[in-house]
Write a protein that holds these residues in place. Structure first.
Motif, short mmCIF file in Angstrom:
data_model
loop_
_atom_site.label_atom_id
_atom_site.label_comp_id
_atom_site.label_asym_id
_atom_site.label_seq_id
_atom_site.Cartn_x
_atom_site.Cartn_y
_atom_site.Cartn_z
N PHE A 37 0.86 -1.18 0.00
CA PHE A 37 0.00 0.00 0.00
C PHE A 37 0.90 1.23 0.00
O PHE A 37 1.84 1.32 0.79
CB PHE A 37 -0.89 -0.02 1.24
N GLU A 38 0.62 2.16 -0.90
CA GLU A 38 1.48 3.35 -1.04
C GLU A 38 0.62 4.58 -1.27
O GLU A 38 -0.34 4.55 -2.05
CB GLU A 38 2.45 3.15 -2.21
N THR A 39 0.96 5.68 -0.60
CA THR A 39 0.26 6.94 -0.80
C THR A 39 1.27 8.06 -1.04
O THR A 39 2.39 8.03 -0.54
CB THR A 39 -0.62 7.32 0.41
N SER A 41 1.18 12.45 -1.18
CA SER A 41 0.46 13.71 -1.03
C SER A 41 1.42 14.85 -1.27
O SER A 41 2.47 14.93 -0.62
CB SER A 41 -0.15 13.82 0.38
N ASP A 48 -4.09 13.57 -4.45
CA ASP A 48 -3.32 12.59 -3.69
C ASP A 48 -3.44 11.22 -4.36
O ASP A 48 -4.50 10.82 -4.82
CB ASP A 48 -3.83 12.50 -2.25
N THR A 50 -3.07 7.00 -4.41
CA THR A 50 -3.16 5.80 -3.60
C THR A 50 -3.00 4.58 -4.49
O THR A 50 -3.67 4.47 -5.52
CB THR A 50 -4.51 5.70 -2.88
N TYR A 84 -3.68 6.57 -9.10
CA TYR A 84 -2.36 7.19 -9.18
C TYR A 84 -1.92 7.31 -10.63
O TYR A 84 -2.43 6.61 -11.51
CB TYR A 84 -1.32 6.39 -8.38
#
Length: 387
Positions: A37-39, A41, A48, A50, A84
């Motif tokens: 899982f990668e975010t 911002s 943003d 995700t 993304y």
């Protein structure tokens, strides 16, 4: 998971199952799964990002016969959540997470290993030293490999020589941005009482019908004495593009020690600039490993980059942690660009049963407005399984 994604994954799983049935008779199979899982911002107009991705890697190495063996590896990256920009045209309007959906033949080569000689011909991983110049970018789902001939020779217990010729760079963006090339990599190391001394020459050229070259020559010393570790490195680089030639240099100094169960490291890395026009470049590196995990400096700015950093690392709760602070500045400051910002990187890794678990965070604070950077936060949480 939609039908198209499922259709992409099924052949890889079938192939993996086939490997398992012949493992004992012909060679050794390995399957590696990573769920992440990668975010991202950023303080700009981009949404943003995700990503929730599954990377599946399956490989098979044959038993050796008279020193010869074969190796093949398939790699699949599947986005379960894909809000993304994947860097190849999908998700425009979001921040970038460079993990596009892909299924490809990641490695396929014939190898020979015997009498201190190692040879490989075909698609393969090539790394040199600490990956600063030549790496596999294994952090991303589609790692970097090369279509190449590579050779190494252990002349003695203290001396090792290696050479590689690359005619294609298989980059981290599936097949969309692979590059034909004429690259020559030379590396020689000698173990001494002071540490390992390495000399190298990396002569890179993109095969696109234009005059271009990126030639780097350097030397590196890595050693340890009592509780003190040290690294010193220097390199010069000549780049040619569009008929113009630029000269830059690279310097690294790093020291480390241990204190009360903590590992302390401090360093200074300088990627120089030629009159503020062109910065020292390392296009084949595992770039995410250097100059901060927020990936602000995957390409060195024209004004160059000086990175002063300090790391403290230890153990807690059955796992390992570290925290690194970076302070960035231009190597050749201009009227508008000098301060390139600061960054904090924190990571914790452990194991739950047989499953590795990791959490990583990067917080970048922008410097001078003229540098074109913005405040950026990135978070990763992952687990995996290998069998």
């Amino acid at each position: 998971m939609n039908k198209k994604q499922l259709a992409t994954l099924i052949p890889l799983l079938v192939t993996t199952a086939s490997y398992a049935t012949i493992e004992t008779s012909l060679g050794k199979a390995n399957v590696d799964l990573r769920l992440r899982f990668e975010t991202v911002s950023q303080d700009n107009a981009l949404d943003d990002a995700t990503a929730f991705t599954l990377r599946t890697k399956a490989n098979f190495k044959t038993n050796a016969h008279n020193g010869f063996y074969g190796f093949v590896e398939l790699e699949n990256s599947l986005a379960l959540i894909s809000d993304y920009n994947n860097a190849i045209g999908d998700g425009v309007g979001y921040s970038v997470i460079a993990d596009p959906d892909s299924t490809e033949l990641d490695q396929a080569y014939i190898g020979y290993s015997q009498d201190k000689i190692n040879l490989k011909l075909g698609r393969q991983v090539i790394t040199m030293d600490n990956h600063r110049f030549i790496g596999h970018v294994g952090f991303r789902n589609d790692k970097q490999t090369f279509d190449a001939l590579s050779a190494s020779y252990a002349a003695s217990e203290k001396v090792k020589l290696s050479y590689s010729y690359i005619n294609k760079r298989n980059r981290i963006f599936a097949d969309d941005k692979d590059i034909d090339s004429n690259d020559h990599l030379l590396n020689a190391s000698l173990k001494t009482d002071f540490g390992t001394v390495t000399g190298y020459g990396y002569l890179l050229e993109i095969d696109n019908g234009t005059d271009n070259a990126l030639n780097t020559w350097g030397a590196r010393l890595v050693g340890a004495k009592d509780k003190l570790s040290y690294t010193v490195e220097f390199a010069t680089q000549t780049s040619e593009t569009g008929g113009a030639e630029f000269d830059t240099s690279y310097m690294l100094g790093e020291v480390g020690t241990t204190f009360n169960g903590l590992k302390l490291t401090a360093g200074y890395e300088s990627l120089g600039s030629d009159n503020g026009q062109v910065g020292f470049a390392t296009p084949l590196a595992t770039l995410h490993k250097f100059n901060g995990w927020s990936d602000q400096f995957l390409g060195t700015p024209g004004v160059g980059l000086n990175d002063m950093y300090a790391t403290v690392a230890g153990k807690a709760g059955g796992g390992k942690w570290s925290a690194t602070f970076h302070s960035y500045a231009a190597d050749e400051a201009s009227a508008t660009v000098d301060d390139l910002g600061t960054e904090l990187n924190v990571i914790y890794t452990t194991k739950v049963s047989d499953f590795p678990v990791g959490v990583k965070y990067a917080m970048y604070s922008a410097g001078d407005q003229g540098a074109g950077k913005v405040d950026t936060d990135k978070l990763w949480i992952w687990t995996g399984y290998n069998f």
